[in-house]
Write an enzyme that holds these catalytic residues in place. Sequence first.
Site, PDB file in Angstrom:
ATOM      1  N   PHE A  95       0.883  -1.349  -0.020  1.00 51.73           N
ATOM      2  CA  PHE A  95       0.105  -0.038   0.043  1.00 51.73           C
ATOM      3  C   PHE A  95       0.878   1.296   0.013  1.00 51.73           C
ATOM      4  O   PHE A  95       1.907   1.269   0.369  1.00 51.73           O
ATOM      5  CB  PHE A  95      -0.948  -0.196   1.261  1.00 51.73           C
ATOM      6  CG  PHE A  95      -0.279   0.387   2.638  1.00 51.73           C
ATOM      7  CD1 PHE A  95      -0.521   1.508   3.188  1.00 51.73           C
ATOM      8  CD2 PHE A  95       0.357  -0.566   3.360  1.00 51.73           C
ATOM      9  CE1 PHE A  95       0.309   1.943   4.383  1.00 51.73           C
ATOM     10  CE2 PHE A  95       1.055  -0.527   4.481  1.00 51.73           C
ATOM     11  CZ  PHE A  95       1.044   0.858   5.029  1.00 51.73           C
ATOM     12  N   CYS A  96       0.411   2.213  -0.273  1.00 52.71           N
ATOM     13  CA  CYS A  96       0.798   3.682  -0.379  1.00 52.71           C
ATOM     14  C   CYS A  96      -0.400   4.569   0.017  1.00 52.71           C
ATOM     15  O   CYS A  96      -1.349   4.018   0.445  1.00 52.71           O
ATOM     16  CB  CYS A  96       1.586   4.087  -1.831  1.00 52.71           C
ATOM     17  SG  CYS A  96       0.445   4.051  -3.080  1.00 52.71           S
ATOM     18  N   ARG A  97      -0.075   6.022  -0.465  1.00 51.57           N
ATOM     19  CA  ARG A  97      -1.160   7.124  -0.100  1.00 51.57           C
ATOM     20  C   ARG A  97      -2.355   6.883  -1.042  1.00 51.57           C
ATOM     21  O   ARG A  97      -3.603   6.732  -0.645  1.00 51.57           O
ATOM     22  CB  ARG A  97      -0.810   8.245  -0.216  1.00 51.57           C
ATOM     23  CG  ARG A  97      -1.579   9.289   0.380  1.00 51.57           C
ATOM     24  CD  ARG A  97      -1.023  10.423   0.362  1.00 51.57           C
ATOM     25  NE  ARG A  97      -0.642  11.128  -0.976  1.00 51.57           N
ATOM     26  CZ  ARG A  97      -0.947  12.143  -1.587  1.00 51.57           C
ATOM     27  NH1 ARG A  97      -1.679  13.180  -1.064  1.00 51.57           N
ATOM     28  NH2 ARG A  97      -0.689  12.311  -2.773  1.00 51.57           N
ATOM     29  N   SER A 102       1.775   1.872  -5.122  1.00 45.38           N
ATOM     30  CA  SER A 102       1.721   0.591  -4.978  1.00 45.38           C
ATOM     31  C   SER A 102       1.478  -0.321  -6.188  1.00 45.38           C
ATOM     32  O   SER A 102       2.089  -1.580  -6.327  1.00 45.38           O
ATOM     33  CB  SER A 102       0.176   0.114  -4.159  1.00 45.38           C
ATOM     34  OG  SER A 102       0.123   0.825  -2.913  1.00 45.38           O
TER      35      SER A 102
END
Length: 116
Positions: A95-97, A102
Amino acid sequence: MCASFFNWISGLFSPSSNMSIATYEEVLDLPNHPEKLLIDVRGADELAATGQIPTSINIPLEQVAKAFSPKTNTEDFQQLYGVPKPAPDHYIIIFCRTGRRSQMAIDTINTLGYSK
């Protein structure tokens, strides 16, 4: 743009794909599933500003290719990230923001033989 995004989403759920999108409930239950690895690919500055999801490890996007490379052994991976290097069939959630990094990380590890 929308068509390519739709094609990408559709491809995730094709019969030949082992990838799927993790649910909130699945991530919330990760402390009960040590066999699953949660990887945050945000940078250290973002991590410092917003915090970290418990049980996640941070491997910034620019380090993903090297971290998952066959040349990186499990001892080096563990020293850098605090967990043993996952096998290519290990269940990994990235995950990322916003999801862009991602997806880039997923594409990278898929080319290195990771499938879940």
